[in-house]
Scaffold this motif. Structure first.
Motif, mmCIF file in Angstrom:
data_model
loop_
_atom_site.group_PDB
_atom_site.id
_atom_site.type_symbol
_atom_site.label_atom_id
_atom_site.label_comp_id
_atom_site.label_asym_id
_atom_site.label_seq_id
_atom_site.Cartn_x
_atom_site.Cartn_y
_atom_site.Cartn_z
ATOM 1 N N ALA A 110 39.626 -71.788 -40.283
ATOM 2 C CA ALA A 110 38.276 -71.249 -40.330
ATOM 3 C C ALA A 110 38.120 -70.101 -39.344
ATOM 4 C CB ALA A 110 37.255 -72.338 -40.009
ATOM 5 N N ALA A 111 38.481 -70.347 -38.076
ATOM 6 C CA ALA A 111 38.120 -69.371 -37.056
ATOM 7 C C ALA A 111 39.170 -68.290 -36.857
ATOM 8 C CB ALA A 111 37.874 -70.091 -35.730
ATOM 9 N N THR A 112 40.446 -68.660 -36.848
ATOM 10 C CA THR A 112 41.412 -67.656 -36.394
ATOM 11 C C THR A 112 42.452 -67.268 -37.440
ATOM 12 O OG1 THR A 112 42.638 -69.445 -35.369
ATOM 13 C CG2 THR A 112 41.178 -68.191 -33.979
ATOM 14 N N MET A 113 43.353 -68.200 -37.803
ATOM 15 C CA MET A 113 44.511 -67.744 -38.574
ATOM 16 C C MET A 113 44.114 -67.090 -39.879
ATOM 17 S SD MET A 113 47.765 -69.703 -40.176
ATOM 18 C CE MET A 113 47.059 -69.966 -41.769
ATOM 19 N N VAL A 114 43.168 -67.694 -40.588
ATOM 20 C CA VAL A 114 42.836 -67.131 -41.898
ATOM 21 C C VAL A 114 42.176 -65.768 -41.771
ATOM 22 C CG1 VAL A 114 42.723 -69.236 -43.240
ATOM 23 C CG2 VAL A 114 40.761 -68.534 -41.897
ATOM 24 N N THR A 115 41.751 -65.411 -40.551
ATOM 25 C CA THR A 115 41.184 -64.067 -40.402
ATOM 26 C C THR A 115 42.262 -63.051 -40.045
ATOM 27 O OG1 THR A 115 40.714 -64.527 -38.101
ATOM 28 C CG2 THR A 115 38.967 -64.983 -39.674
ATOM 29 N N ALA A 116 43.516 -63.515 -39.941
ATOM 30 C CA ALA A 116 44.594 -62.594 -39.586
ATOM 31 C C ALA A 116 44.713 -61.469 -40.611
ATOM 32 C CB ALA A 116 45.914 -63.351 -39.470
ATOM 33 N N GLY A 117 44.420 -61.796 -41.886
ATOM 34 C CA GLY A 117 44.489 -60.765 -42.913
ATOM 35 C C GLY A 117 43.495 -59.647 -42.637
ATOM 36 N N VAL A 118 42.268 -60.047 -42.226
ATOM 37 C CA VAL A 118 41.256 -59.040 -41.893
ATOM 38 C C VAL A 118 41.739 -58.209 -40.710
ATOM 39 C CG1 VAL A 118 38.856 -58.707 -41.250
ATOM 40 C CG2 VAL A 118 39.496 -60.620 -42.724
ATOM 41 N N TYR A 119 42.319 -58.914 -39.716
ATOM 42 C CA TYR A 119 42.840 -58.191 -38.557
ATOM 43 C C TYR A 119 43.874 -57.169 -39.001
ATOM 44 C CZ TYR A 119 45.743 -57.232 -34.499
ATOM 45 O OH TYR A 119 46.448 -56.591 -33.526
ATOM 46 N N LEU A 120 44.774 -57.595 -39.898
ATOM 47 C CA LEU A 120 45.847 -56.700 -40.323
ATOM 48 C C LEU A 120 45.277 -55.451 -40.980
ATOM 49 C CD1 LEU A 120 48.974 -56.522 -40.574
ATOM 50 C CD2 LEU A 120 48.695 -57.350 -42.894
ATOM 51 N N ILE A 121 44.258 -55.651 -41.830
ATOM 52 C CA ILE A 121 43.689 -54.486 -42.522
ATOM 53 C C ILE A 121 42.996 -53.573 -41.525
ATOM 54 C CG2 ILE A 121 41.968 -53.781 -44.217
ATOM 55 C CD1 ILE A 121 42.644 -56.329 -45.757
ATOM 56 N N VAL A 122 42.228 -54.178 -40.603
ATOM 57 C CA VAL A 122 41.508 -53.341 -39.640
ATOM 58 C C VAL A 122 42.487 -52.662 -38.699
ATOM 59 C CG1 VAL A 122 39.835 -53.371 -37.771
ATOM 60 C CG2 VAL A 122 39.457 -54.753 -39.798
ATOM 61 N N ARG A 123 43.540 -53.392 -38.302
ATOM 62 C CA ARG A 123 44.538 -52.812 -37.420
ATOM 63 C C ARG A 123 45.258 -51.651 -38.102
ATOM 64 N NH1 ARG A 123 44.973 -51.996 -32.603
ATOM 65 N NH2 ARG A 123 45.110 -54.099 -31.764
ATOM 66 N N SER A 124 45.449 -51.781 -39.413
ATOM 67 C CA SER A 124 46.134 -50.723 -40.150
ATOM 68 C C SER A 124 45.148 -49.694 -40.667
ATOM 69 C CB SER A 124 46.909 -51.324 -41.320
ATOM 70 O OG SER A 124 47.710 -52.383 -40.893
ATOM 71 N N ASN A 125 44.023 -49.561 -39.975
ATOM 72 C CA ASN A 125 42.986 -48.643 -40.482
ATOM 73 C C ASN A 125 43.512 -47.238 -40.647
ATOM 74 O OD1 ASN A 125 42.377 -47.012 -37.913
ATOM 75 N ND2 ASN A 125 42.223 -49.122 -37.207
ATOM 76 N N PHE A 126 44.524 -46.859 -39.824
ATOM 77 C CA PHE A 126 45.066 -45.497 -39.948
ATOM 78 C C PHE A 126 45.753 -45.297 -41.288
ATOM 79 C CE2 PHE A 126 47.347 -48.103 -36.819
ATOM 80 C CZ PHE A 126 48.489 -48.430 -37.543
ATOM 81 N N ILE A 127 46.136 -46.391 -41.945
ATOM 82 C CA ILE A 127 46.702 -46.270 -43.285
ATOM 83 C C ILE A 127 45.605 -46.370 -44.337
ATOM 84 C CG2 ILE A 127 48.140 -47.466 -44.984
ATOM 85 C CD1 ILE A 127 50.027 -48.127 -42.640
ATOM 86 N N PHE A 128 44.763 -47.376 -44.187
ATOM 87 C CA PHE A 128 43.731 -47.590 -45.219
ATOM 88 C C PHE A 128 42.718 -46.456 -45.254
ATOM 89 C CE2 PHE A 128 45.370 -51.893 -44.977
ATOM 90 C CZ PHE A 128 45.394 -52.242 -46.315
ATOM 91 N N SER A 129 42.482 -45.812 -44.096
ATOM 92 C CA SER A 129 41.527 -44.715 -44.094
ATOM 93 C C SER A 129 41.999 -43.583 -44.986
ATOM 94 C CB SER A 129 41.339 -44.187 -42.667
ATOM 95 O OG SER A 129 40.804 -45.190 -41.868
ATOM 96 N N LEU A 130 43.312 -43.485 -45.200
ATOM 97 C CA LEU A 130 43.851 -42.343 -45.930
ATOM 98 C C LEU A 130 44.071 -42.646 -47.408
ATOM 99 C CD1 LEU A 130 46.436 -41.219 -43.272
ATOM 100 C CD2 LEU A 130 44.331 -40.061 -43.884
ATOM 101 N N THR A 131 43.841 -43.886 -47.819
ATOM 102 C CA THR A 131 44.140 -44.214 -49.205
ATOM 103 C C THR A 131 42.969 -44.933 -49.847
ATOM 104 O OG1 THR A 131 45.432 -45.686 -50.591
ATOM 105 C CG2 THR A 131 45.557 -46.079 -48.241
#
Lengths: 99, 250, 633
Positions: free
Chosen positions: C264-285
């Motif tokens: 609930a609180a942490t591990m399952v949010t790792a995906g969100v973290y990954l996307i936000v952390r990779s914002n330099f990629i997602f911002s461009l696509t």
């Protein structure tokens, strides 16, 4: 005194010893043939010693004799043991270690 | 070279005899011929020390050991000349001939250069010179061979040794057994009768005569009986008669 | 935004300790064996609590720096290098990691304390705490790594810990199966991450955030989209997003603190973290972002619908978790406008969902581990503290002002409308459905009448369990303060970049009012359908197609069975047949042939020494001949 006749004699004796090992079945005679081969090589060593003018060949022949003596002692003891248990001195009879 | 040309055919012949001798004793004697001839060749080639060693150690000790073992194994046993492995003798001969011819041809073609001879090496005498090298340059190998010999001697002792499986009977036990045998089987408890009361030639093959005039089988060795060299009872009787008739003083 | 971090100095050099402490705890507890049974759980609590204190120190130290200087890396050691490629064990501490550190260690410490009470009667409590510490350490590695390979390390670590903890009660076949299922489905996502990291390496020649963020704009659009979609696949696996969502509901087989912390609180949010952390990629696509939005939207609706039909209190909450993470993923997919709100909702969700899961655990604790809500009812008197704290969590998830969820969810809905009307509508409907199922859950559990099984005597949980509940309730209530003065948005700006404000036709206040109205409608429907009618103890079987579908997790498992497992089984059977007949046939045929050949040639070994000697002499003759031929030929 040329060297070659001695070496050729040595080679002939060695070959006769080889063939003896192959054809004789009595373990003791096989052993004698091995001794013949050793003696043949000793002849070559002594001859080379003379050809080269130093005594190293004779020393080598001497060591061959010592080793041959040791080998004969152990070999004959083995033959005795085998004979004692199998009543035979034939090398063909000791053929259990096979396919 | 004279010695060589005399001895070489003898040696080859003796060695070939080794191949064909049916009795192991003959083979040993032929080998002795080869070895003594070799000793002579050593002497010819300025190796008096090896000459002596060859005679004493090889012919004297090792070959005697062979003969000794032959006696143990059975001196009369002669090998069968029938080859049991199919084709073995043929292939052995071919391989041996190929090997020997190649070796001889190869050696014969090699030029060994000028023969230096051992005159300078044997300046102080052959034995001191050999000792000089043996106890300096080859001293380590020499010591190692001593270890080898000791090991071989021990090994032979271990191999020839037989464990006693039953306790050694005491004299009292032997005597009791003897009396027991007499009681159960009627076996004579005393010493066996000696042979050769009428010793004419070889006393051991002549059985003793019992008081009733029959020959005692127990007085001669069983080995002699098995070989059939024992004088038979009629022969003995004939002897007795022969003795009786002319002199009459027996 | 570019990652241009400076080396740590001063207070930041303790960064590695944040990970090392729980890792040490896990090592001691798992390797120490039974001799740590007596005090092991307190060691587990102490390490995480110490990590929390360190995280607080680091956080305030970071707060004291200027906005432009809030990025620090700590080089620990070189992991491996091959040619020009080298992977360092580097830690990256920036505002995003900072809030995650606080969430993981803070909520983690509370849940550790709670577990001391919850697992009191379990023989293997020490092992449980060892796994929990392992999880915390891995999760910290995940959020602190400055490198995709480092993230992968933590990613696998939390996957392992999750597997171990879901299957903690391995004597139950269902728990073992659930653990296996979670593990296998997570592998699918992990393939996405490993392929994504590989593609990043191929494209940029490095996997460190600093290099990738600096050169991201030089890569081709298609490559970036491919990387983005692979990372999205990874996020789907770890965060239980469509189509890899089915494992999360089964994962509720694990002990409740595990559900609260990990699922609930942490591990399952790792995906969100990954996307936000990779914002330099997602911002461009744009394309990859669209994929993220679609996945998030579908999942938020699916999770909500599943949550409506579940009678198992933990599964209802799990459906809700899926749905809420769907909101976060949706927000993350909205690009720079949504990153900060995704993280904001992630934080508030971490508070109130951990709160509610722990509350559910407290209820189960009092109800003899019964999870069926149809056997609950009228627990508000028996468990006042649990009821009060759960109620705060309820208000927070509904998005009632001023509780935490209002601020975060409202912002996401608002931003979604700013991006696309349809997506916004879906988010709005999701909020209504959320209100429905959460109200239903509250009514079934704490309201209506007693439907207890015989011999059940509900009681309030011990203080070691209620104090963490109270702490989390306070956070659920006050978490919205993070938005005060747009603080969270400004705080994350160094990581995710500036964003332009949306201006909706109805205005921010109007949007909030509309959302509140939808929520109120959901509550009302639940009140009339559940609260006003008697609740049967057995789930009614004559229900509509939609209820049936929702009860069957919207046929997620059935779909997997039909589309993946059954063809897979048929394919594997075929392969097994091929293996047996063709491959084995070849191998065995070879063996038979070899046996025959050997049987012929072994006759050479006749045991006759003279034969051997003959071959020896033959060989010697051949060697001699060869020598002669070479020398005189």
């Amino acid at each position: 005194m040329s060297v070659t006749p001695f070496i050729v004699l040595s080679a002939i004796l060695f070959t006769i010893g080889c063939v003896g090992v192959l054809t004789r079945r009595n373990a003791i005679v096989v052993f004698m043939c091995v001794e013949l081969m050793l003696n043949a090589s000793n002849l070559a060593l002594v001859t080379f010693s003379r050809a080269n003018g130093n005594l190293d060949g004779q020393i080598a022949a001497f060591f061959v004799m010592v080793v041959a003596a040791a080998e004969v002692v152990v070999g004959l003891a083995i033959i005795m043991t085998i004979f004692r248990s199998r009543r035979s001195a034939s090398v063909d009879d000791a053929s259990l270690l096979k396919y | 070279m004279v010695a060589f040309w005399i001895l070489a055919p003898v040696m080859v012949a003796a060695a070939l005899g080794l191949l064909f001798a049916r009795k192991a004793v003959h083979a040993a004697l032929l080998l002795a011929v080869v070895m003594i001839s070799l000793a002579v060749l050593y002497a010819v080639q300025d190796a008096p020390f090896l000459f002596a060693v060859q005679i004493i150690v090889y012919t004297g000790a090792i070959l005697m050991l062979f003969l000794f073992v032959l006696m143990l194994v059975g001196v009369d046993a002669s090998d069968s000349v029938v080859e049991t492995i199919r084709g073995h003798r043929l292939f052995s001969t071919i391989a041996g001939l190929a090997f020997g011819l190649t070796l001889v041809l190869g050696v014969a073609q090699v030029s060994f250069g000028t023969v230096i001879g051992l005159d300078s090496a044997n300046k102080d005498g052959n034995v001191p010179s050999i000792a000089q090298i043996l106890f300096t340059r080859y001293v380590f190998a020499f010591e190692v061979t001593s270890a080898l010999l000791i090991t071989a001697a021990l090994g032979a002792m271990v191999l020839a040794h037989r464990e006693r499986l039953t306790p050694k009977p005491t004299q009292a036990q032997l005597a009791a057994q003897r009396i027991k045998d007499y009681a159960e089987h009627g076996k004579h408890p005393g010493p066996l009768p000696p042979p050769g009361v009428f010793a004419r030639h070889n006393a051991v093959d002549t059985p003793a005569l019992l008081p009733d005039g029959t020959a005692s089988e127990a007085s001669i060795s069983r080995v002699l009986a098995a070989r059939g060299t024992v004088k038979s009872a009629p022969d003995i009787a004939a002897d007795i008669n022969e003795l009786d008739t002319p002199g009459g003083d027996a | 935004m570019h990652v241009t971090a400076v080396q740590t100095d001063g207070v930041f050099s303790i960064l590695w300790l944040v990970i090392a402490l729980p890792a040490l705890g896990a090592l001691v507890l798992l390797a120490g064996g039974k001799r740590t049974d007596k005090w092991g759980h307190w060691l587990g609590v102490a390490t995480v609590a110490a990590s929390f204190v360190l995280s607080l120190i680091l956080f305030f130290a970071l707060l004291g720096k200027d906005e432009g200087e809030r990025q620090y890396t700590q080089h620990l050691w070189n992991w491996f290098s091959a040619g020009s490629y080298s992977v360092n064990i580097d830690l990256l501490y920036d505002p995003l990691s900072a809030v995650f550190l606080l969430l993981i260690t803070g909520v983690g410490a509370l849940i550790h304390v709670y577990s001391v009470g919850y697992m009191e009667h379990d023989e293997r409590r020490r092992r449980f705490f060892g796994y929990l510490n392992l999880f915390v350490a891995s999760m910290l590695v995940l959020v602190l790594a400055a490198d995709y390979v480092g993230v992968f390390l933590g990613w696998e670590g939390v996957g392992l810990a999750s597997y171990l903890l879901i299957g903690f009660w391995q004597h139950k076949p269902s728990a073992a199966a659930a653990a296996k299922k979670a593990f296998v489905i997570n592998r699918v996502g992990d393939i996405g991450l490993s392929l994504g990291a590989s593609l990043i390496f191929v494209t940029f020649g490095s996997t460190s955030f600093a290099v990738v963020s600096a050169h991201a704009d030089k890569a081709s659009g298609a490559t970036l989209t491919a990387i983005g979609l692979l990372l999205l696949l990874a996020a789907c696996g770890k965060s239980a997003q469509f189509p890899l969502q089915t494992w999360l509901l089964d994962a509720m087989e694990g002990p409740t603190p595990v559900s609260a912390l990990i699922h609930a609180a942490t591990m399952v949010t790792a995906g969100v973290y990954l996307i936000v952390r990779s914002n330099f990629i997602f911002s461009l696509t744009e394309d990859a972002r669209t994929g993220v939005i679609i996945v998030g939207t579908i999942t938020l609706l699916m999770g909500a619908v599943i949550g409506c039909a579940k009678d198992d209190i933990k599964k209802a909450l799990a459906g809700s978790t899926m749905s809420q993470i769907g909101y976060m993923v949706l927000a993350a997919g909205l690009g720079p406008a949504g990153y900060a709100f995704a993280i904001f909702h992630l934080l508030t969700h971490g508070f109130f969902k951990a709160n509610m899961f722990l509350g559910a655990g407290s209820v189960m604790h009092g109800m003899d581990d019964d999870v069926n809500m149809r056997h609950y009812g009228a627990l508000r008197k028996a468990m006042p503290i649990t009821f009060a704290t759960f109620g705060i969590g309820y208000l927070a998830i509904l998005g009632v002002p001023p509780f935490a969820g209002f601020w975060s969810k409202d912002k996401i809905i608002e931003t979604a409308f700013g991006d696309n009307f349809l997506v916004g509508m879906c988010a709005l409907i999701g909020a209504g459905v959320t209100a429905f199922y959460m109200t239903r859950l509250m009514l079934l559990t704490f309201g209506t009448t007693k439907r207890w099984e015989k011999g059940v005597h509900p009681h309030e949980s011990p203080k070691v369990m209620t104090y963490p509940l109270i702490a989390l309730a306070v956070l659920s209530a006050g978490g919205g303060l993070l938005l005060a003065g747009d603080w969270i948005v400004d705080w994350l700006t160094p990581v995710v970049g500036e964003h332009e404000e949306h201006h909706l036709a109805v205005g921010a206040v109007g949007m909030s009012l509309i959302a509140l109205a939808v929520v109120a409608a959901g509550v009302a429907v639940a009140w009339f359908l559940v609260g006003k009618r008697p609740v049967p103890k057995e789930a009614p079987s004559k229900v509509s197609v939609f209820t049936r579908a929702a009860r069957a997790d919207l046929y997620g498992d059935a779909f997997n069975d039909e589309v993946i497992i059954k063809p897979g089984v048929v394919g594997i059977r075929g392969l097994a047949t091929v293996d047996r007949s063709v491959v084995d046939g070849l191998v065995e045929g070879l063996a038979v042939a070899l046996t025959a050949i050997s049987a012929t040639f072994r006759r050479v070994q006749n045991g006759l020494v003279r034969s051997y000697a003959l071959t020896l002499l033959g060989g010697a003759a051949l060697v001699l001949l060869t020598l002669l031929a070479v020398n005189f030929g």
